[in-house]
Design an enzyme around this catalytic site. Structure first.
Site: not given
Length: 268
Positions: A154, A167
């Site tokens: 990401s 995350y």
């Protein structure tokens, strides 16, 4: 339409979203598919996971391309069950050439408001689950004498992202894992790369509570989420095309990279 002709590709999190898109895109270019997904709720994650019906739709879409597909409902945090599912799929399709470690979850909250269950779910799925996936699949790539592994990281694995601390930590770890393995297994002709999307439309996180946390933040803090292009999200196909490139021989000397598909987020 032959960029990965007669290859076998395994994709985790293939029930919907990016995983389904990757499965279909690779099948369109000639690959047979092993599609895995948990298809069940995950404790600590407050949005719905893919369902068995979602995974069945992935099967139907791949079969429409004329390629073979094996599906299995499995939790990538459960190493033994995952290994059995991988081995069964490889045995049915005759080998393994490409691994897309895509399954992941996310939660949004202030840094001091993440319950332990959320931390455990995000870290357990995104990094431990990715590690388990590689432990189960890389031996099959070694049997082939070559292979390509693509992990979904990401932009949160490249830069800090407020309200996404578990995350972001997990995705930074995924990139570190991929870069380390790319060195260790280069002599065995196994390539390891990551894709790093900005926000992607059509994913489970679209329906996740927490957007109000970001909306209530100052403009300076919210700017961490801005893309250089005037779009909020990219499409799943944008990420799938990057995955296809990294899976194909077009990238035969590309390894250890973290490829951004980010509409310019990391350059702002």
């Amino acid at each position: 339409m032959t960029r990965v002709l007669d290859k076998v590709a395994l994709i985790t999190g293939a029930g919907r979203g990016q995983g389904r898109s990757h499965a279909v895109r690779l099948a369109e270019e000639g690959a047979d598919i092993i599609a895995l997904d948990i298809c069940a709720p995950v404790d600590g994650i407050n949005y719905p996971m893919a369902t068995p019906e979602d995974l069945e739709l992935t099967r139907e879409l791949v079969e429409k391309t004329g390629r073979r597909i094996v599906t299995a409902e499995v939790d990538i945090r459960e190493r033994h069950a995952l290994g059995e599912a991988v081995d069964a799929g490889v045995a049915e399709l005759g080998g393994l050439d490409i691994v897309v470690a895509n399954a992941g979850v996310a939660t949004i909250a202030h840094w001091n408001e993440f319950p332990q269950a959320q931390w455990d779910a995000v870290i357990g799925t995104n990094i431990t689950g990715t590690w388990n996936t590689l432990q189960a699949t890389v031996p099959h790539l070694l049997e082939r004498g070559a292979g390509s592994v693509i992990a979904t990281a990401s932009t949160a694995g490249l830069v800090g992202m407020p309200f996404l601390e578990p995350y972001a930590a997990s995705k930074h770890a995924v990139i570190g894992l991929i870069r380390s393995l790319s060195i260790e297994l280069a002599e065995q002709n196994i390539r390891f790369n990551a894709v790093c999307p900005t926000g992607v439309s059509g994913t489970g996180l679209d329906n996740s509570p927490g957007g109000e946390v970001i909306a209530a933040a100052s403009e300076r803090v919210r700017s961490a989420y801005l893309n250089a292009f005037e779009i909020q999200t990219v499409q799943t196909i944008d990420v799938s095309n990057a995955v296809l490139y990294l899976a194909s021989d077009e990238s035969r000397y590309v390894t250890g990279t973290a490829m951004s598909v980010d509409a310019g987020l990391v350059v702002l």
